[in-house]
Design an enzyme around this catalytic site. Structure first.
Site, short mmCIF file in Angstrom:
data_model
loop_
_atom_site.label_atom_id
_atom_site.label_comp_id
_atom_site.label_asym_id
_atom_site.label_seq_id
_atom_site.Cartn_x
_atom_site.Cartn_y
_atom_site.Cartn_z
N ASP A 1 0.84 -1.20 0.00
CA ASP A 1 0.00 0.00 0.00
C ASP A 1 0.87 1.25 0.00
O ASP A 1 2.06 1.19 0.35
CB ASP A 1 -0.92 0.00 1.24
CG ASP A 1 -2.09 0.96 1.11
OD1 ASP A 1 -2.23 1.62 0.05
OD2 ASP A 1 -2.88 1.05 2.06
N GLU B 1 -7.74 -0.35 5.50
CA GLU B 1 -6.28 -0.48 5.32
C GLU B 1 -5.64 -0.98 6.62
O GLU B 1 -4.75 -1.84 6.59
CB GLU B 1 -5.69 0.87 4.93
CG GLU B 1 -6.11 1.31 3.53
CD GLU B 1 -5.64 2.70 3.14
OE1 GLU B 1 -5.60 2.98 1.95
OE2 GLU B 1 -5.33 3.50 4.04
#
Ligand code: 5RP
Length: 223
Positions: A85, A107
């Protein structure tokens, strides 16, 4: 070199970095944002080499699916060998601010289930102290004003991100005017407020690897 070129370079470096983890049973954690999108586009060429992906947002799930990559539910997968990410800011201890794209909660959940967190970023994201980028805080809608008042007590100026509803049906307050010398402490203090779902400080679970791109190339930093 443009910022997009740098994003593509770090995405390509991430694909090389996780090469040994792309096995027929592997489910890869995939993040959200323009840098993560570059990674998804490159990962697509390897879709025969791994089982599928867990997505950190609806937007990422759509992009993965469009590339023919199977998207699995995290609850059915357990842990993932790696999560790739981007970040809005990252420091030398690989602690981050994330959530510019409002995907911070999912996330953080995928990151918590990842054996390795690989952060991909262009050099503009690397900072000495976190907090130049406004800190996103995801809140239950009815707690918005309460949490905003509590943020002020913590020395943070909250600004409501008007018109944004997260994938979880919640709202975002962006916190300005505060540098985080001790991000672990602030992460815990914000999470302890009633009505806060998550905040965008990723200090308790930082990245394990940072692939940082600048005009000279991609550097690999580890904790
Ligand atoms: C989304 C995020 C992203 O990782 C962060 O905003 C970085 O995005 P970009 O790669 O577009 O700069 O946390 O919620």
């Amino acid at each position: 070199m443009t910022q997009d070129d740098l994003k593509r370079a770090v995405a390509a470096a991430a694909l090389e970095d996780i090469d040994s983890l792309l096995t027929p049973d592997a489910v890869i954690g995939v993040g959200t944002g323009s840098t993560a999108n570059q990674f998804i586009d490159l990962l697509a060429a390897r879709r025969q080499d791994f089982r599928g992906a867990v997505a950190s947002s609806e937007a990422t799930a759509e992009r993965l699916t469009a590339h023919g990559i199977d998207v699995l539910e995290l609850n059915h997968v357990g842990t993932v060998p790696v999560y790739v990410d981007g970040a809005d800011e990252i420091d030398s201890q690989l602690r981050m601010i994330k959530g510019g794209g409002a995907a911070l909660t999912r996330e953080k959940i995928v990151a918590a289930c990842a054996e390795r967190f690989v952060c991909i970023a262009d050099a503009s994201k690397f900072v000495e102290t976190l907090g130049g980028f406004p800190l996103p805080v995801e809140v239950i809608p009815m707690a918005r004003s309460y949490v905003a008042r509590e943020m002020v007590k913590l020395g943070i100026t909250p600004v409501y991100r008007d018109g944004v509803l997260t994938d979880n049906g919640n709202r975002i307050l962006d916190g300005f005017d505060r540098l985080f010398e001790q991000p672990e402490t602030m992460e815990a203090q914000l999470d302890a407020l009633v009505g806060v779902v998550t905040n965008g400080l990723f200090a308790k679970r930082p990245a394990d690897v940072l692939l940082l791109g600048d005009a000279q190339g991609v550097k690999r930093l580890t904790r």
